[in-house]
Design an enzyme around this catalytic site. Structure first.
Site, PDB file in Angstrom:
ATOM      1  N   SER A 124       0.835  -1.208   0.000  1.00 21.42           N
ATOM      2  CA  SER A 124       0.000   0.000   0.000  1.00 21.42           C
ATOM      3  C   SER A 124       0.864   1.250   0.000  1.00 21.42           C
ATOM      4  O   SER A 124       0.582   2.195  -0.733  1.00 21.42           O
ATOM      5  CB  SER A 124      -0.880   0.038   1.249  1.00 21.42           C
ATOM      6  OG  SER A 124      -1.747  -1.049   1.295  1.00 21.42           O
ATOM      7  N   HIS A 145      -0.027  -1.598  -7.530  1.00 19.66           N
ATOM      8  CA  HIS A 145      -0.909  -1.263  -6.402  1.00 19.66           C
ATOM      9  C   HIS A 145      -2.370  -1.375  -6.823  1.00 19.66           C
ATOM     10  O   HIS A 145      -2.884  -0.543  -7.554  1.00 19.66           O
ATOM     11  CB  HIS A 145      -0.598   0.158  -5.888  1.00 19.66           C
ATOM     12  CG  HIS A 145      -1.460   0.551  -4.738  1.00 19.66           C
ATOM     13  ND1 HIS A 145      -2.172   1.723  -4.698  1.00 19.66           N
ATOM     14  CD2 HIS A 145      -1.759  -0.096  -3.580  1.00 19.66           C
ATOM     15  CE1 HIS A 145      -2.853   1.790  -3.577  1.00 19.66           C
ATOM     16  NE2 HIS A 145      -2.619   0.692  -2.880  1.00 19.66           N
ATOM     17  N   GLU A 157      -2.105   0.728 -10.054  1.00 18.99           N
ATOM     18  CA  GLU A 157      -0.968   1.632 -10.295  1.00 18.99           C
ATOM     19  C   GLU A 157       0.284   0.785 -10.509  1.00 18.99           C
ATOM     20  O   GLU A 157       0.591  -0.087  -9.693  1.00 18.99           O
ATOM     21  CB  GLU A 157      -0.796   2.570  -9.101  1.00 18.99           C
ATOM     22  CG  GLU A 157      -1.942   3.564  -8.986  1.00 18.99           C
ATOM     23  CD  GLU A 157      -1.935   4.321  -7.677  1.00 18.99           C
ATOM     24  OE1 GLU A 157      -1.483   5.479  -7.668  1.00 18.99           O
ATOM     25  OE2 GLU A 157      -2.381   3.762  -6.666  1.00 18.99           O
ATOM     26  N   ASN A 196      -3.298   7.400  -3.617  1.00 20.70           N
ATOM     27  CA  ASN A 196      -3.352   7.703  -2.182  1.00 20.70           C
ATOM     28  C   ASN A 196      -2.844   9.102  -1.854  1.00 20.70           C
ATOM     29  O   ASN A 196      -3.242   9.685  -0.848  1.00 20.70           O
ATOM     30  CB  ASN A 196      -2.597   6.644  -1.380  1.00 20.70           C
ATOM     31  CG  ASN A 196      -3.529   5.502  -0.992  1.00 20.70           C
ATOM     32  OD1 ASN A 196      -4.724   5.725  -0.742  1.00 20.70           O
ATOM     33  ND2 ASN A 196      -3.018   4.285  -0.969  1.00 20.70           N
TER      34      ASN A 196
HETATM   35  N1  LIG Z   1      -6.508  -4.342   2.149  1.00 27.05           N
HETATM   36  C1  LIG Z   1      -6.460  -3.355   1.255  1.00 27.05           C
HETATM   37  O1  LIG Z   1      -7.413  -2.604   1.033  1.00 27.05           O
HETATM   38  C2  LIG Z   1      -5.194  -3.174   0.436  1.00 27.05           C
HETATM   39  C3  LIG Z   1      -5.224  -2.371  -0.722  1.00 27.05           C
HETATM   40  C4  LIG Z   1      -4.049  -2.258  -1.495  1.00 27.05           C
HETATM   41  C5  LIG Z   1      -2.893  -2.890  -1.083  1.00 27.05           C
HETATM   42  N2  LIG Z   1      -2.886  -3.647   0.068  1.00 27.05           N
HETATM   43  C6  LIG Z   1      -1.634  -4.334   0.442  1.00 27.05           C
HETATM   44  O2  LIG Z   1      -1.711  -5.686   0.021  1.00 27.05           O
HETATM   45  C7  LIG Z   1      -0.950  -6.513   0.922  1.00 27.05           C
HETATM   46  C8  LIG Z   1      -1.852  -7.595   1.487  1.00 27.05           C
HETATM   47  O3  LIG Z   1      -2.906  -6.994   2.203  1.00 27.05           O
HETATM   48  P1  LIG Z   1      -4.227  -7.805   2.595  1.00 27.05           P
HETATM   49  O4  LIG Z   1      -5.219  -6.783   3.009  1.00 27.05           O
HETATM   50  O5  LIG Z   1      -4.559  -8.777   1.530  1.00 27.05           O
HETATM   51  O6  LIG Z   1      -3.702  -8.601   3.893  1.00 27.05           O
HETATM   52  P2  LIG Z   1      -4.247  -9.966   4.497  1.00 27.05           P
HETATM   53  O7  LIG Z   1      -3.797  -9.980   5.920  1.00 27.05           O
HETATM   54  O8  LIG Z   1      -5.706 -10.165   4.202  1.00 27.05           O
HETATM   55  O9  LIG Z   1      -3.452 -11.101   3.681  1.00 27.05           O
HETATM   56  C9  LIG Z   1      -2.085 -11.303   3.802  1.00 27.05           C
HETATM   57  C10 LIG Z   1      -1.822 -12.786   3.582  1.00 27.05           C
HETATM   58  O10 LIG Z   1      -0.421 -12.987   3.461  1.00 27.05           O
HETATM   59  C11 LIG Z   1      -0.103 -14.197   4.147  1.00 27.05           C
HETATM   60  N3  LIG Z   1       1.325 -14.187   4.436  1.00 27.05           N
HETATM   61  C12 LIG Z   1       1.992 -13.551   5.424  1.00 27.05           C
HETATM   62  N4  LIG Z   1       3.316 -13.752   5.306  1.00 27.05           N
HETATM   63  C13 LIG Z   1       3.488 -14.531   4.213  1.00 27.05           C
HETATM   64  C14 LIG Z   1       4.632 -15.063   3.540  1.00 27.05           C
HETATM   65  N5  LIG Z   1       5.854 -14.835   3.996  1.00 27.05           N
HETATM   66  N6  LIG Z   1       4.430 -15.805   2.427  1.00 27.05           N
HETATM   67  C15 LIG Z   1       3.196 -16.046   1.956  1.00 27.05           C
HETATM   68  N7  LIG Z   1       2.071 -15.549   2.536  1.00 27.05           N
HETATM   69  C16 LIG Z   1       2.232 -14.818   3.647  1.00 27.05           C
HETATM   70  C17 LIG Z   1      -1.019 -14.194   5.360  1.00 27.05           C
HETATM   71  O11 LIG Z   1      -1.137 -15.488   5.912  1.00 27.05           O
HETATM   72  C18 LIG Z   1      -2.317 -13.674   4.742  1.00 27.05           C
HETATM   73  O12 LIG Z   1      -3.120 -14.718   4.234  1.00 27.05           O
HETATM   74  C19 LIG Z   1      -0.362  -5.574   1.974  1.00 27.05           C
HETATM   75  O13 LIG Z   1       0.923  -5.175   1.581  1.00 27.05           O
HETATM   76  C20 LIG Z   1      -1.346  -4.404   1.937  1.00 27.05           C
HETATM   77  O14 LIG Z   1      -0.772  -3.215   2.432  1.00 27.05           O
HETATM   78  C21 LIG Z   1      -4.000  -3.820   0.819  1.00 27.05           C
END
Ligand SMILES: NC(=O)c1ccc[n+]([C@@H]2O[C@H](COP(=O)([O-])OP(=O)(O)OC[C@H]3O[C@@H](n4cnc5c(N)ncnc54)[C@H](O)[C@@H]3O)[C@@H](O)[C@H]2O)c1
Length: 312
Positions: A124, A145, A157, A196
């Site tokens: 993010s 992104h 992005e 953002n």
């Molecule tokens: N949630 C949002 O709205 C959003 C929007 C854009 C970007 N992001 C970014 O996307 C990424 C994921 O966010 P999310 O909301 O899906 O989080 P989430 O917690 O729902 O999912 C993360 C997943 O990664 C897994 N994980 C952790 N360490 C790992 C590893 N070493 N290898 C493989 N899997 C692993 C976890 O078990 C989990 O299932 C983050 O960097 C977040 O900042 C999130």
């Protein structure tokens, strides 16, 4: 497969084999988009339960949206990271927002992929440069992104670093376009990328209006939703500036900008909300109070709106 053949495959975006690392909120949605676009893909996670649930989660989304249920057959959950990424032309990471964890993961991924496999992070806010600086082949790394939910919000992005090769940017833009997304090229790796930065410039002023007693939080949101918010999906700010005239825009800025919040730090009002435990939906109160029913109603309203605008 011979190395040259592998490179050939990687160039054709429609044939690209994809690996998604992280099967959470974003990862499962990203996998869903690429599966619907016809890509064979693997998805991996360190938590077995999340991986076990991923196909059920995607299948439920496909049903809900009326999308091809057979797309799920292209998604292969795979617990072993090396196996998940080995054949991939493109690896996208969506694990926790933690810099050392992401750096460690990409170092590990690089040990198992071809030197030309493209590597992307869905961070993010963490600079892509910091995530990718330790790689041996930094020219194949970049940021992508996505916005939540990935299968309803069109923007991705595509962020290049000082090392990213132009071919890698072009290929990644084409991959996402082919999958029905609207990729936007971010030419410099700046905090907040484009979306953002714009979003939080607006949020800073929204908070400042409340902080300075000009209106309450409900009024801020009502004003936006009943005015320029109505136009924003079809009229960007710079189109709007051209429409009204750059001369009028200049006159407005000369009067308004000196009065707008330009503090380079989070507002003390926001800091106090957090310190007081007023965390929004999580605690039932943030800028406003939220009952469980109100929270559910707002979530449903946003989802319905995004579904309705999906194909426009
Ligand atoms: N949630 C949002 O709205 C959003 C929007 C854009 C970007 N992001 C970014 O996307 C990424 C994921 O966010 P999310 O909301 O899906 O989080 P989430 O917690 O729902 O999912 C993360 C997943 O990664 C897994 N994980 C952790 N360490 C790992 C590893 N070493 N290898 C493989 N899997 C692993 C976890 O078990 C989990 O299932 C983050 O960097 C977040 O900042 C999130």
């Amino acid at each position: 497969m011979a190395k040259d053949e592998a490179r050939e495959t990687a160039r054709d975006v429609t044939q690209a084999r994809i690996a998604v690392v992280g099967a959470g909120l974003m990862g499962h949605g990203i996998a869903q988009v690429f599966a619907l676009a016809g890509h064979d893909e693997t998805i991996t996670d360190t938590v077995m339960k999340n991986l076990d649930d991923v196909t059920k989660r995607i299948a439920a989304n496909l049903r809900d949206l009326g999308d091809d249920p057979l797309a799920i057959a292209r998604v292969r959950p795979c617990f072993d990271l090396a196996e998940a990424v080995r054949e991939a032309d493109y690896v996208v990471e969506a694990i926790l927002e933690d810099l050392p964890l992401k750096q460690k993961l990409f170092a590990e991924i690089e040990r198992h992929v071809r030197p030309d496999t493209i590597l992307a992070s869905n961070t993010s806010v963490i600079p892509i440069t910091s995530i990718m600086e330790g790689l041996t082949h930094r020219e194949r790394a970049l940021g992508t992104h996505w916005w939540n939910p990935p299968f309803l919000v069109p923007l991705v992005e595509v962020i290049e670093t000082q090392w990213t090769s132009p071919d890698v940017v072009d290929w990644t833009m084409a991959l996402h376009k082919n999958a029905g997304k609207k990729p936007a090229h971010v030419k410099k790796d700046v905090p907040g990328f484009i979306g953002n930065r714009l979003q939080h410039a607006l949020w800073r002023e929204a908070i400042s209006l409340v902080e300075n007693g000009i209106c309450d939080a409900e009024t801020v949101d009502a004003v936006i939703k009943a005015s320029f918010g109505r136009r924003l999906a079809v009229l960007g700010p710079l189109e709007n500036a051209d429409m009204v005239g750059t001369d009028l825009t200049l006159a407005i800025h000369n009067t308004v900008l000196p009065a707008i919040d330009s503090r380079p730090a989070a507002s003390p009002y926001l800091q106090k909300l957090v310190a007081d435990g007023k965390l929004g939906f999580k605690s039932g109160e943030g800028f406003r109070q939220w009952s469980a029913d109100e929270q559910a109603a707002l979530r449903t309203k946003v989802l319905l709106h995004l579904k309705e605008s999906r194909d426009r």
